[in-house]
Scaffold this active site. Structure first.
Site, PDB file in Angstrom:
ATOM      1  CB  CYS A 194       1.128   2.407  -4.926  1.00  0.00           C
ATOM      2  SG  CYS A 194       0.479   0.999  -5.838  1.00  0.00           S
TER       3      CYS A 194
ATOM      4  CB  CYS B 190      -2.922  -3.245  -0.903  1.00  0.00           C
ATOM      5  SG  CYS B 190      -3.854  -2.233  -2.069  1.00  0.00           S
TER       6      CYS B 190
HETATM    7  N1  DGL Z   1      -2.783   0.695  -3.635  1.00  0.00           N
HETATM    8  C1  DGL Z   1      -1.963  -0.230  -4.300  1.00  0.00           C
HETATM    9  C2  DGL Z   1      -0.998  -0.966  -3.378  1.00  0.00           C
HETATM   10  O1  DGL Z   1      -0.627  -0.450  -2.360  1.00  0.00           O
HETATM   11  C3  DGL Z   1      -2.463  -1.114  -5.387  1.00  0.00           C
HETATM   12  C4  DGL Z   1      -3.883  -1.335  -5.659  1.00  0.00           C
HETATM   13  C5  DGL Z   1      -4.091  -1.699  -7.107  1.00  0.00           C
HETATM   14  O2  DGL Z   1      -4.102  -0.777  -7.906  1.00  0.00           O
HETATM   15  O3  DGL Z   1      -4.185  -2.903  -7.415  1.00  0.00           O
HETATM   16  O4  DGL Z   1      -0.574  -2.043  -3.684  1.00  0.00           O
END
Ligand code: DGL
Length: 287
Positions: A76, A189
């Site tokens: 993430c 993301c």
């Molecule tokens: N999947 C996450 C990222 O790579 C964040 C998404 C979220 O929870 O806002 O930033």
């Protein structure tokens, strides 16, 4: 206890986005035991304050360490930007792999010198991201056009990959990037690769075949980095079988099962889903 090659690898995200990284890890390292943690109850992270994200990352990391994970992948970008430094300080000997939006590969690829970056507000606001952007803008003489995609990860979390609301959001977020002359868009993301086809279709619709546009995501690069780290620590699995993947969620198991069926149909039968009820600490309804 010292880590051993037969120990699992822990992978976590605010929700289902990190599955886009897990699939590369499974492909590259098929003999590793994998544990995934989807913090779907607390998703999205993108609009949460930094301390709240650090607290979540801390308890998920502790949970994964209790499962004896030999390496942990923060799958993430938002969580990495907020918490990687704190976790590295707390666990200096632990293999901890973070993620950052693929600005570096984008610099290698761009011809127009204009690079679009789609990410959460949390990632774009972070000091880590700003430092990287400043450094690369100078060394590569490129311009980064940032697009904060508020709400998009949440739409993906709700499995609304092609709903009218998601498509309208994508159009709203992509239009300024396309008008800026970018030839390279960073998917900053881990949720966004799951709407890659929809992004490509929109670009095709808006630009026809005129503009060859590259979409960059760093899932494979992270898997390779993990492999290199395991090798250099002598921790690569010596097992020759593929094992079941254990996936925990702070949301509902039904939600994660449905996401797996849609997003990773070829892996779904190899994944056992568990409710991580001990991680639900508020009164709200999980999604
Ligand atoms: N999947 C996450 C990222 O790579 C964040 C998404 C979220 O929870 O806002 O930033």
């Amino acid at each position: 206890m010292l880590p051993s090659p037969s120990d699992p690898i822990g992978i976590f995200d605010s929700g289902i986005g990190g599955l886009s990284v897990l699939q590369h890890i499974r492909q590259l390292l098929p003999h590793e035991k994998l544990i995934y943690f989807a913090d779907s109850f607390f998703a999205p992270y993108g609009e949460k304050n930094e301390q709240a994200i650090i607290d979540r990352c801390q308890s998920i990391t502790d949970f994964l360490l209790r499962q004896h994970c030999k390496a942990i992948v923060i799958a993430c970008n938002t969580a990495t930007a907020a918490a990687a430094k704190v976790l590295r300080t707390k666990y200096p000997t632990q293999i901890l792999i973070g993620m950052e939006p693929g600005l570096k590969p984008a610099c290698q690829h761009t011809r127009t010198g204009v690079i679009g970056v789609m990410a959460t507000q949390g990632t774009l606001n972070s000091q880590k991201f700003r430092n990287l952007r400043e450094q690369l803008s100078t060394t590569h003489q490129v311009k980064f056009v940032e697009q904060s995609c508020t709400g998009l990860a949440d739409q993906i979390e709700k499995a609304e990959f092609s709903s009218p609301k998601t498509l309208a959001m994508l159009e709203q977020y992509l239009t300024p990037l396309l008008e800026s002359g970018t030839d390279t868009i960073v998917l900053g993301c881990t949720h966004y690769p799951f709407v890659k086809q929809q992004i490509e279709a929109l670009i095709q619709h808006k630009c026809g075949n005129g503009l060859p546009l590259e979409l960059i995501d760093t899932g494979l690069a992270v898997a390779r980095h993990l492999q290199a780290q395991l090798q250099s620590h002598g921790l690569q699995s010596t097992n020759s079988e593929t094992s079941i993947i254990h996936a925990y969620t702070s949301g509902t198991p039904q939600h994660l099962e449905a996401a797996l069926a849609q997003l990773l149909p070829q892996l779904h039968s190899h994944i056992v889903v568990h409710a991580a009820t001990e991680h639900i600490t508020t009164e709200e309804e999980p999604i």
